[in-house]
Design an enzyme around this catalytic site. Structure first.
Site: not given
Length: 720
Positions: A87, A250
């Protein structure tokens, strides 16, 4: 408690009354006065004293040292730090080069309070003991990316390397446009006509990329695929890189949505009360942490091995059919139909408990979109290819905004050159000396090229520099290559004429001397030579500094697609504005000045000087407030402050103007918004009046030369 109104420097109060006023503060962000250190030591110098090996060991130990105030999922903070690093880097967008990890801006508003960054305040606090130990030797910006990279390595993944060199800022950035919405997760950035607003990459306010539930929360996997493709392409990622990043990221960790955030989660850090000490999103559900954590609102892990690198994400994705359901927090997510026992995932905090894996709508997009499915299946069938692709994509994601490889620091910088790094060959020849520079200057002056043509070409080459991601600039001479040699603003026919003349001088000189000069260097030298002549015409004798250091890139070393984003919509320094551009010229001027790291005085002198030098697009007369074109003088400022001239708009848009004499009605000059802003804006008028004074004529010459030299050398990173 009665609100206390702090003393303001003026900007907020002024903006309240005049919201459209030019915000010159973006040219004075992060001033030296904000930096608390008294040392003259650069970050590069401090980094060389870092015990990098020990730092990585400390980070590895931190991964599995779970603390009571924020316990680690599965006893491992690795996935949490990966999310933090991702992020941090993922705000980068290729269109203007802004965002990204290179400044550590995740610590400041607005990013520290974005809903997509929920609870990352805890990740940074977990890193604080490490930052405290190593101090100025490692920036927050570097530490956040390194933590994510070490996290992967600690879970069995072989990364591609790490380059340090990201220097921290000390306040939030004001130059970055994040969208015009005024509510979190709002979407006013899409239109049927133009799609996603430029230069944005995220699909909603406060998101890094896309909504994991689907566009605006609608669980439509194919529509999500369109959002994914658009967002990641605007980050400079191909479809293969996009899928590698999503699938690779993920593979680790889980999402958190134990309960309804609207009911249990408090305000973000910037809105939290003092006693929270910079923490936000205070959770009142259950134990408020661990199994009761509320972050994205989705709940669950993607794989049965959330702290281990393997191929299980893709295996699970393709193995099962998926049912849509809502998480405990009310978010849309997908669960496998009749999963096998071996494919269940362990509970993150309760030993022995097993749970079903989940997928986001955006995960299913990797399987259901036809083009994405081909790539995803190739990764499923070739785990080695998947691992290599993810390693390279992660390295690109976390380093894309750092500029060329020469800026990277540390022992783990990979030797490979990537096209996205804008590689330039190392200099393997003897550079010209001062005597040879003088010889070259004479040859340049003996051509038929004008002062304005030489200056225009030098500016075309150097002014592509973007401080946001350290791309562009004169090094590489890419102004001679596609796509830059075809940009309208660079006047391709004139550019070709100038380059042919300079190339002839370069080739003839290099053939006769043991030393050599690059095309990149001779373009800048020619501009400097022209500037010295212009100064002489203005009545002064000055030397414009020149140091040979640039080399020439090849077309094969130039990513035509990504360089196309550097083409300016407008360049107010050359009084150029693309047809149909709706952004006011003065706003584009400010944006360009900020990318060129110019101060307000530097921006002012460059505009005024380039106007009287005739360095205008297509030699247009707008802003040329002088009767002695080609001589460097302060005439632009003198005539802009002439009270005898009355300015009136020439069109309905008030983008073009003419100035007539009050005395006789005679038309004196023409101008654009980028010119008249220096007489209209109160702060810029102060600069204009200063340089119009009789006692600052020579200072203007000196200041223009200094600002010109600065722009010509902006991409000389060896000085940093």
């Amino acid at each position: 408690m009665k609100a206390y109104k702090h003393t303001l420097l003026g900007e907020n109060e002024v903006a309240k009354w005049w919201p459209n006023q030019l915000n010159l503060k973006i040219l004075t962000q992060n001033p030296p006065a904000l930096k608390p250190t008294h040392s003259d030591e650069s970050y590069k110098e401090a980094f060389t004293k870092l015990d990098f090996t020990q730092l990585k060991k400390d980070l590895e130990q931190l991964m599995t040292h779970s603390v009571a105030w924020w316990p680690a999922d599965y006893g491992h903070y690795g996935p949490f730090f990966i999310r933090m690093a991702w992020h941090s880097a993922g705000t980068y967008r290729i269109m203007d080069g802004r965002g990204g990890a290179s400044t550590g801006n995740q610590r400041f508003a607005p990013l520290n309070s974005w809903p997509d960054n929920v609870n990352l305040d805890k990740a940074r606090r977990l890193l604080w003991p490490v930052k405290k130990k190593y101090g100025n030797k490692i920036s927050w910006a570097d530490l956040m990316i390194l933590a994510g990279t070490v996290a992967m390595e600690s879970m069995g993944f072989k990364t591609y390397g790490f380059g340090g060199g990201r220097e921290d800022i000390w306040e939030g950035e004001e130059d970055i446009y994040w969208g015009n919405e005024n509510e979190w997760l709002q979407d006013k950035r899409h239109t049927k006509e133009n799609g996603l607003d430029n230069p944005l990459a995220a699909v909603q306010m406060g998101l890094i990329y896309v909504n994991p539930e689907g566009p605006n929360g609608e669980p439509n996997a194919l529509a999500a695929a369109q959002d994914i493709r658009e967002s990641f392409r605007r980050m400079g990622m191909s479809d293969a890189e996009t899928i590698a990043l999503i699938a690779g990221g993920h593979t680790f960790g889980k999402s958190h949505g134990a309960a309804n955030p609207e009911k249990y989660v408090g305000p973000e850090p910037e809105a939290a009360p003092l006693e929270e000490q910079g923490f936000g999103w205070k959770n009142s559900y259950g134990k408020a942490k661990g199994a009761d954590t509320i972050s994205s609102g989705l709940e669950g892990a993607w794989t049965p091995t959330p702290t281990k690198w393997d191929n299980s994400y893709l295996e699970i994705l393709f193995k099962y059919e998926w049912n849509l359901q809502k998480s405990p927090a009310g978010a849309w997510q997908w669960v496998p139909i009749n999963p096998q026992e071996k494919d269940l995932t362990p509970d993150a905090h309760i030993a022995g408990k097993k749970e079903s894996t989940i997928m986001f709508t955006t995960d299913l997009a990797l399987r259901l979109d036809p083009e994405f499915e081909k790539i995803s299946r190739s990764f499923l069938e070739d785990p080695k290819l998947f691992a290599q692709s993810f390693a390279k994509a992660w390295f690109k994601l976390t380093h894309r905004d750092m500029g060329p490889k020469s800026r990277y620091l540390g022992p783990e910088v990979p030797q490979d050159d990537f096209l996205w790094q804008d590689p330039i060959p190392n200099i393997d020849y003897t550079l010209v000396n001062d005597e040879e520079v003088q010889e070259l200057k004479t040859k340049i002056l003996n051509t038929s090229l004008s002062i304005s043509q030489l200056l225009y070409t030098a500016w075309s080459s150097a002014s592509t520099f973007r401080n946001s991601d350290k791309r562009g600039g004169a090094n590489g001479a890419r102004v001679a290559l596609s796509p830059q040699n075809g940009w309208e603003v660079n006047e391709p026919q004139q550019l070709q004429k100038v380059l042919q003349a300079l190339t002839a001088i370069q080739e003839e000189f290099n053939a006769r001397h043991e030393s050599s000069i690059s095309l990149a260097d001779i373009i800048i030298l020619a501009g400097n030579t022209a500037l010295e002549e212009a100064v002489k015409k203005g009545g002064y004798e000055k030397t414009v500094p020149f140091t040979p250091w640039r080399n020439d890139a090849t077309q094969e070393q130039t990513d035509v697609h990504s360089f196309s984003y550097l083409e300016p919509t407008g360049d107010a320094f050359r009084n150029y504005l693309q047809t149909g551009c709706e952004v006011p010229a003065e706003q584009l001027l400010l944006d360009k000045a900020q990318q060129l790291t110019l101060s307000v005085p530097e921006m002012t002198v460059l505009v005024g000087g380039m106007r009287v030098l005739g360095v205008n697009y297509n030699a247009n007369p707008y802003g040329v407030l002088t009767d002695n074109i080609g001589a460097l003088s302060n005439d632009f400022f003198v005539n802009l402050t002439d009270m005898d001239i009355e300015w009136r708009p020439l069109n309905e848009e008030s983008s073009l103007f003419e100035g007539k004499s009050h005395s006789n009605g005679e038309m004196k000059y023409k101008a654009t918004r980028a010119d008249l802003i220096f007489g209209s804006n109160s702060q810029l008028r102060a600069q204009t009046e200063f340089y119009a004074q009789d006692d600052t004529k020579e200072q203007f010459i000196d200041d223009f030369i200094a600002a010109w030299h600065k722009v010509m050398d902006l991409d000389r990173f060896d000085r940093i």
